[in-house]
Design a protein around this motif. Sequence first.
Motif, PDB file in Angstrom:
ATOM      1  N   SER A  14       0.981  -1.205   0.005  1.00  0.00           N
ATOM      2  CA  SER A  14      -0.050  -0.019  -0.056  1.00  0.00           C
ATOM      3  C   SER A  14       0.681   1.385   0.093  1.00  0.00           C
ATOM      4  O   SER A  14       0.431   2.299  -0.461  1.00  0.00           O
ATOM      5  CB  SER A  14      -0.987   0.126   1.085  1.00  0.00           C
ATOM      6  OG  SER A  14       0.049  -0.226   2.227  1.00  0.00           O
ATOM      7  N   THR A  82      -4.351   5.647   5.968  1.00  0.00           N
ATOM      8  CA  THR A  82      -5.251   4.977   5.144  1.00  0.00           C
ATOM      9  C   THR A  82      -4.420   3.768   4.611  1.00  0.00           C
ATOM     10  O   THR A  82      -4.733   2.739   4.643  1.00  0.00           O
ATOM     11  CB  THR A  82      -5.744   5.788   3.764  1.00  0.00           C
ATOM     12  OG1 THR A  82      -6.409   6.735   4.484  1.00  0.00           O
ATOM     13  CG2 THR A  82      -6.445   5.167   2.922  1.00  0.00           C
ATOM     14  N   ALA A  86      -4.931  -0.342   5.424  1.00  0.00           N
ATOM     15  CA  ALA A  86      -5.008  -1.280   4.213  1.00  0.00           C
ATOM     16  C   ALA A  86      -3.915  -2.125   3.960  1.00  0.00           C
ATOM     17  O   ALA A  86      -4.234  -3.024   2.910  1.00  0.00           O
ATOM     18  CB  ALA A  86      -5.497  -0.233   3.001  1.00  0.00           C
ATOM     19  N   LEU A  89      -5.280  -6.012   3.159  1.00  0.00           N
ATOM     20  CA  LEU A  89      -6.111  -5.991   1.968  1.00  0.00           C
ATOM     21  C   LEU A  89      -5.397  -5.976   0.962  1.00  0.00           C
ATOM     22  O   LEU A  89      -5.490  -6.711  -0.156  1.00  0.00           O
ATOM     23  CB  LEU A  89      -7.338  -4.995   2.192  1.00  0.00           C
ATOM     24  CG  LEU A  89      -8.220  -5.205   0.984  1.00  0.00           C
ATOM     25  CD1 LEU A  89      -8.852  -6.355   0.808  1.00  0.00           C
ATOM     26  CD2 LEU A  89      -9.118  -4.106   1.235  1.00  0.00           C
ATOM     27  N   PRO A 124      -8.631   0.940  -2.321  1.00  0.00           N
ATOM     28  CA  PRO A 124      -8.326   0.943  -0.901  1.00  0.00           C
ATOM     29  C   PRO A 124      -7.644   2.259  -0.381  1.00  0.00           C
ATOM     30  O   PRO A 124      -7.766   2.537   0.910  1.00  0.00           O
ATOM     31  CB  PRO A 124      -7.584  -0.307  -0.434  1.00  0.00           C
ATOM     32  CG  PRO A 124      -7.966  -0.888  -1.718  1.00  0.00           C
ATOM     33  CD  PRO A 124      -7.997  -0.247  -2.827  1.00  0.00           C
ATOM     34  N   TYR A 148     -12.622  -7.203  -2.151  1.00  0.00           N
ATOM     35  CA  TYR A 148     -13.014  -5.871  -1.459  1.00  0.00           C
ATOM     36  C   TYR A 148     -14.262  -5.874  -0.881  1.00  0.00           C
ATOM     37  O   TYR A 148     -14.361  -5.556   0.169  1.00  0.00           O
ATOM     38  CB  TYR A 148     -12.934  -4.966  -2.645  1.00  0.00           C
ATOM     39  CG  TYR A 148     -11.511  -4.255  -3.058  1.00  0.00           C
ATOM     40  CD1 TYR A 148     -10.407  -4.737  -2.568  1.00  0.00           C
ATOM     41  CD2 TYR A 148     -11.582  -3.708  -4.375  1.00  0.00           C
ATOM     42  CE1 TYR A 148      -9.216  -4.387  -3.040  1.00  0.00           C
ATOM     43  CE2 TYR A 148     -10.443  -3.246  -4.848  1.00  0.00           C
ATOM     44  CZ  TYR A 148      -9.156  -3.481  -4.302  1.00  0.00           C
ATOM     45  OH  TYR A 148      -7.869  -3.257  -4.648  1.00  0.00           O
ATOM     46  N   SER A 157     -12.322  -7.077   9.981  1.00  0.00           N
ATOM     47  CA  SER A 157     -11.465  -6.048   9.160  1.00  0.00           C
ATOM     48  C   SER A 157     -11.232  -4.719   9.957  1.00  0.00           C
ATOM     49  O   SER A 157     -12.160  -4.390  10.923  1.00  0.00           O
ATOM     50  CB  SER A 157     -12.242  -5.617   7.984  1.00  0.00           C
ATOM     51  OG  SER A 157     -13.468  -4.861   8.086  1.00  0.00           O
ATOM     52  N   LEU A 160     -11.267   0.615   6.992  1.00  0.00           N
ATOM     53  CA  LEU A 160     -11.029   0.586   5.509  1.00  0.00           C
ATOM     54  C   LEU A 160     -11.736   1.940   4.804  1.00  0.00           C
ATOM     55  O   LEU A 160     -12.465   1.794   3.926  1.00  0.00           O
ATOM     56  CB  LEU A 160     -11.373  -0.677   4.698  1.00  0.00           C
ATOM     57  CG  LEU A 160     -10.541  -2.007   5.056  1.00  0.00           C
ATOM     58  CD1 LEU A 160     -11.258  -3.073   4.606  1.00  0.00           C
ATOM     59  CD2 LEU A 160      -9.275  -1.800   4.759  1.00  0.00           C
ATOM     60  N   LEU A 163     -11.664   2.592   1.036  1.00  0.00           N
ATOM     61  CA  LEU A 163     -12.432   1.737   0.088  1.00  0.00           C
ATOM     62  C   LEU A 163     -13.812   1.863   0.393  1.00  0.00           C
ATOM     63  O   LEU A 163     -14.500   1.825  -0.430  1.00  0.00           O
ATOM     64  CB  LEU A 163     -12.246   0.180   0.622  1.00  0.00           C
ATOM     65  CG  LEU A 163     -12.572  -0.878  -0.236  1.00  0.00           C
ATOM     66  CD1 LEU A 163     -12.200  -0.634  -1.843  1.00  0.00           C
ATOM     67  CD2 LEU A 163     -12.252  -2.324   0.160  1.00  0.00           C
ATOM     68  N   TYR A 167     -15.672   2.086  -3.172  1.00  0.00           N
ATOM     69  CA  TYR A 167     -16.024   0.856  -3.728  1.00  0.00           C
ATOM     70  C   TYR A 167     -17.432   0.857  -4.543  1.00  0.00           C
ATOM     71  O   TYR A 167     -17.355   0.437  -5.546  1.00  0.00           O
ATOM     72  CB  TYR A 167     -16.153  -0.047  -2.629  1.00  0.00           C
ATOM     73  CG  TYR A 167     -16.859  -1.498  -3.176  1.00  0.00           C
ATOM     74  CD1 TYR A 167     -15.699  -2.354  -3.675  1.00  0.00           C
ATOM     75  CD2 TYR A 167     -18.058  -1.916  -3.459  1.00  0.00           C
ATOM     76  CE1 TYR A 167     -16.297  -3.506  -4.081  1.00  0.00           C
ATOM     77  CE2 TYR A 167     -18.495  -3.063  -3.962  1.00  0.00           C
ATOM     78  CZ  TYR A 167     -17.326  -3.989  -4.270  1.00  0.00           C
ATOM     79  OH  TYR A 167     -17.924  -5.178  -4.774  1.00  0.00           O
TER      80      TYR A 167
END
Length: 219
Positions: A14, A82, A86, A89, A124, A148, A157, A160, A163, A167
């Motif tokens: 990321s 952020t 993430a 993921l 993400p 996702y 989780s 996020l 995302l 999304y």
Amino acid sequence: MTQSDPFRSCRPFSLLLTKSKAFQQQAQNDINAMNTDVWGTCNTDVPQDQCDGNMAWFASALQSSCRTDLANQVEMAVDTLTALQAYDLMRNAACQVDADTNAYCYVEAVANSDPSSYWFYQLPLGQPLVPITNSACNSCMKALMSMYADALSSTNSTSLGGLVKTYGDAASSLNNACGSSYAKAASVSSSNSALTSFSMPGSMVLLAVLFFTGALFGT
């Protein structure tokens, strides 16, 4: 942070994607180098669950030490938080393999002359999807969006937020290009609204000093 072993040994995709000039400007133009970098991201010497804990601690520390910058929406602080949140993921996304070619889906997206698939890896991180073509209608993107959607609805989780923001529109764009229901609908779990508090591992005590007194990003 970026010069510490708990960070570097986990090779956070990321942050490679957003903050590494070498990754962005050199590896992106050399498919063999890109494949090597992604392989290293997927095969760290440190187990993935330990890396998850490392990044969660860094995120917690950043929220404490950079509270004012985060409240004022300073780009460096917000983007870094952020990306840290993430980590898990995006590592899984980077390591996804195309069953037909046995190649990394991300590497295929980078190598494709049409960048439509590439932009889905930015979701993400809070980057909205740009206009795409039906080049994105492939098994890798369908599986990625499913990943996702599952992450957003998972009660396990971490936060996020990037995302969450991107999304829905991205799923609509993919469905418009590829056919209805190509991308899964996602219901955001309430557990994603905040980052859980983490205790500091004993091996990372020294990092607290480095993190709180040093610059966030070194050379």
